[in-house]
Structures are given as C-alpha cells and as structure tokens.
Design a protein around this motif. Structure first.
Motif, PDB file in Angstrom:
ATOM      1  N   GLU A 130       2.757 -10.227  -1.221  1.00 40.98           N
ATOM      2  CA  GLU A 130       3.592  -9.037  -1.087  1.00 40.98           C
ATOM      3  C   GLU A 130       4.209  -8.968   0.301  1.00 40.98           C
ATOM      4  N   HIS A 131       3.448  -9.346   1.308  1.00 43.30           N
ATOM      5  CA  HIS A 131       3.995  -9.368   2.660  1.00 43.30           C
ATOM      6  C   HIS A 131       5.080 -10.441   2.788  1.00 43.30           C
ATOM      7  N   CYS A 146       8.238  -9.024   1.350  1.00 41.41           N
ATOM      8  CA  CYS A 146       8.822  -8.053   2.291  1.00 41.41           C
ATOM      9  C   CYS A 146       9.491  -8.779   3.450  1.00 41.41           C
ATOM     10  N   LEU A 177       4.027  -2.226   7.381  1.00 38.12           N
ATOM     11  CA  LEU A 177       3.575  -2.873   6.151  1.00 38.12           C
ATOM     12  C   LEU A 177       2.599  -4.019   6.421  1.00 38.12           C
ATOM     13  N   LEU A 203       0.146  -3.879  -1.374  1.00 43.91           N
ATOM     14  CA  LEU A 203       0.279  -4.842  -0.284  1.00 43.91           C
ATOM     15  C   LEU A 203      -0.933  -5.757  -0.185  1.00 43.91           C
TER      16      LEU A 203
END
Length: 447
Positions: free
Chosen positions: A31-32, A35, A150, A230
């Motif tokens: 997920e990172h 992003c 994040l 996340l």
C-alpha cells in the motif's frame, strides 16, 4: 515489505494513543508502494508544469516578440500565482483534508493550463499562467505532509526523499515534450502539459486520506480503517482506543508565529527563501546563460537534460544518508558541496569544467532539496503541518518571483556570466548558516 496480514497488534493499545506512536508499529507494505508511485508522478507533474514555461520561453518570446525582461516576468507569473495560493491552500488542506486538496488542485490546474495554450496575446497568457500557479501550488503545499502521514516512522525520511526524486523526472519529461513538439509550437506543448490532471484518477483510487488528519477532525473509524489498510491488517486499532494528535494549537495561521513555533517558522521561511533563490535564479535562466557561453539552444536543452539525470543519484544518496546521519548533517553537507560546485560553475574556464561543475551542482543541490522537503513537514504538529508548509512554499515562490526578474535585468543590461552566477550562489551559502539552528527530526514520531 510485509504483504500478508499478521496478528493484530492490540495488546499494547490503551484507551488513547497518539497516531504517530501507532505508526511505529506499522510495517512497510505494498500500500505504501502504491502511494509512493502515485505521489511520485504527482510531483513529476508539478515539476513539469513549473519548468514547461521556462523551456518554452524562447518559443513564446519569438511568437509574441518579447524582450528578456518580459520573458522573466512571464516566468515569474506562475510563481506570483503560487505566492497568492500557498497560504490559502494550507487552510484548505486543514479544512477538507489532504487528499481532497490535492485532487482539487490537480483538476483546477489542468483546466487553467489548457486554457493558457489558447491565449491570444501576452497579457492573456500572463494572467492564465498566474491563475495556473494559484491552482498548482495546492499540490506542492500538501504532497510531502500527506505522504509522511502515511509512512512508518522508521522509513519516513528515506522514502520521502525518494519521493522528491520525481522532480528531475518531471523536468526530463517537460524537456522531452518541448524538444518533441517544438515543430508544432509552444501551444501544443502546453496542451500536453495540461493532460497531467488526468492523474487525479490514480490519486483518488490509490492514496487514502491521512489518518492524522482524520483523527484530528474526529473521524476515528476512518482513521482506524486507513491504518489497517496501510499495514494490510498487521495493525488494527481497537474501537475503544481513541487516536490522538497534538492539540496544543488550534491550527490557525498566527499559531505559527507564537511560542514555541516562532523560531522554527522564522528559520524555515528564511531557508526556503535563500535556498530557492540560489536554485531557481540559476535554473530559470540556465538556457540563456549557457548561450552566453557559446552553446546553441538545442545544446542548452541537452545540457539541462544531463543535469536532470545527475539529480537522480543525488536524491538516492541523500535518501540513504539521511536515514543514517539525520536531516541536519546531510543537508549542511549537500548545500555546502553545492556552493562549491556553484563557485566552480561560475568560474569555469572550459566547457568541460562547465559540465562537471554543473553536474555536481545538480547532484548536491537537488539531493539537499529532497532532504529539506522532508524536514520542513516534520517540524510542525498535525494541526499546523500544511499551514507551515504553505509558508515554506510562500517563501520559495517569493524568491522565484524576485530571482528571475532580477537575473533577467542583469542579463538584459549585459552583466557577465561570472557576476550573475556568483550572485545566485551567494544565497545558497546563507542557507547553510541558517540550517545549523534547526532541530533534528530523524526517528521521531509525527505529532
């Protein structure tokens, strides 16, 4: 990176917990990476939009019969718009959220930029580029703060510097588009540039809202859901645990200039002004300055492209070092090296020395920008983070407005290459002296 869900970390949670402390437990996941990819290209789009007017300036000058001062003012128009928009966008991001602010900024920029491609005269183009600056600066104010909010604490510094490397990619894309579409004129180049706003679709689907901001405005369930997303299920905050952020300020502009934030705000504003003057004063007039040294316009574009390539390893080196040595040591070392390279660039007696010194300048100055962009956001608590970054961008754009016009005047009135570049370089030296007094933030949780 962790790609599978693990046992939820619930035992250590009490009825209240700081979001920053929760992110000490969050592993680095896919997920990172998503992003990072989405925001990386967003930064490349920003760089593209800011540099495209610089690279197309000779074509626009020819079309509208502009002198050097008029070109300098046109380049400065977008920066005036950014100056006007920087502080309001900080307020917008605190009110509607980081993600929505980015999306609105991106869409508005695309619409205005597209309109500027059809400007019938210099005045219309100037006004539209100014409005484009008001729109695009929203992304610049929010992107670093959003991305850092994040990331896991232990990866925040290095990954944010990696994010900053989207800048030279945007420069290269803008330069490539200029060379590719040059036969069709500057209007075709600006049309292509405006299509970057379509990237809003990727941001909308891949990038979640900041859990820090969500916790601050009381949207606890959404904040917990983002943390779970996340971490890919590795960290699940119980429903009876209230997520908290620093609430010692009310998130007002004036809070930036009262104790205990006054010293931090004053220092970072001055560093942003001096560092931006030193960098942009050179970049905005680099094609013209190189032509003074005997390079043709196509050769100047090639020179700039090679310089942009040298920026990428500069970011990579800064990213690796900042995680090990901290922000302050790396920034001081890189800006100092950039000052030395700038001195060599200003006093080059051969084309080979001109190339080598400029490549060193690109390596160190952009590596320093990556660390500095990371550092500024970390200096403020959540309610002031985008507001503080708004002032950072404000100071940068003030320098961007003054530097091109002053350098344009020097060029117009026949100042030598050495005098012009030495003046530009002096501002970077002042930045080094100011950075010494800013506190280190490596390894600390965001407040």
């Amino acid at each position: 990176m962790n790609t599978t869900a693990s046992t939820p970390l619930t035992d250590s949670y009490t009825s209240n917990r700081q979001v920053g402390d929760v992110f000490r437990d969050v592993p680095l996941t896919r997920e990172h990476l998503k992003c990072c990819l989405a925001l990386f290209f967003l930064l490349a789009i920003e760089a593209w939009e800011m540099m495209i007017i610089v690279y197309t300036a000779p074509l626009i000058a020819q079309d509208f019969a502009l002198d050097a001062i008029a070109v300098g003012n046109l380049i400065g128009a977008m920066f005036i718009g950014m100056l006007l928009g920087a502080l309001p966008w900080g307020n917008v991001a605190e009110r509607i959220g980081r993600k929505k602010a980015i999306l609105w900024s991106l869409v508005l920029y695309g619409m205005i930029s597209l309109a500027s491609a059809f400007a019938p005269d210099y005045i219309s183009l100037y006004a539209l580029r100014l409005l484009s600056g008001v729109a695009v600066v929203g992304m610049m104010v929010v992107i670093f703060a959003h991305y850092q909010e994040l990331l896991p604490v232990r990866h925040r510094g290095s990954l944010t510097v990696y994010l900053a490397s989207g800048w030279p990619i945007g420069m290269l894309l803008a330069l490539g588009a200029t060379v590719w579409l040059m036969p069709w004129g500057w209007r075709a180049i600006i049309v292509l540039s405006s299509l970057g706003s379509v990237w809003a679709l990727v941001i909308a689907y891949w990038v979640p809202e900041s859990p820090y901001w969500l916790a601050r405005v009381g949207r606890q369930a959404q904040a917990r859901k983002v943390i779970e997303r996340l971490s890919r299920g590795a960290v699940q905050v119980p429903e009876d645990c209230q997520l908290r952020v620093d609430q010692t300020t009310q998130g007002r502009q004036r809070d930036l200039f009262t104790s205990p934030m006054l010293k931090i705000s004053t220092l970072q504003i001055f560093v942003n002004f001096t560092f931006s003057w030193g960098y942009w004063g050179l970049q905005t007039w680099l094609p013209t300055l190189l032509q003074q040294r005997g390079l043709s316009l196509p050769q100047s574009y090639g020179f700039i492209a090679l310089s942009a390539v040298c920026m990428i390893p500069g970011y990579m080196a800064a990213s690796w070092l900042t995680h090990r040595l901290g922000r302050k040591k790396v920034l001081i070392a890189f800006i100092s090296a950039a000052v030395l390279a700038g001195y060599g660039f200003a006093n080059s007696q051969s084309l080979e020395m001109l190339y080598l010194s400029n490549f060193a300048l690109a390596f160190f100055s952009l590596g320093a920008w990556g660390v500095w962009g990371t550092w500024v956001s970390e200096l403020y608590p959540t309610p002031l983070r985008t507001l503080g970054y708004g002032w950072a961008i404000f100071a940068q754009r003030l320098a961007n407005i003054l530097a091109p016009s002053l350098i344009g005047a020097l060029v117009a009135y026949g100042a030598s290459f050495n005098v012009t570049t030495t003046l530009i370089n002096a501002f970077m030296l002042v930045s080094v002296l100011l950075v010494v007094f800013i506190p280190e933030t490596e390894g600390e949780a965001l407040r």
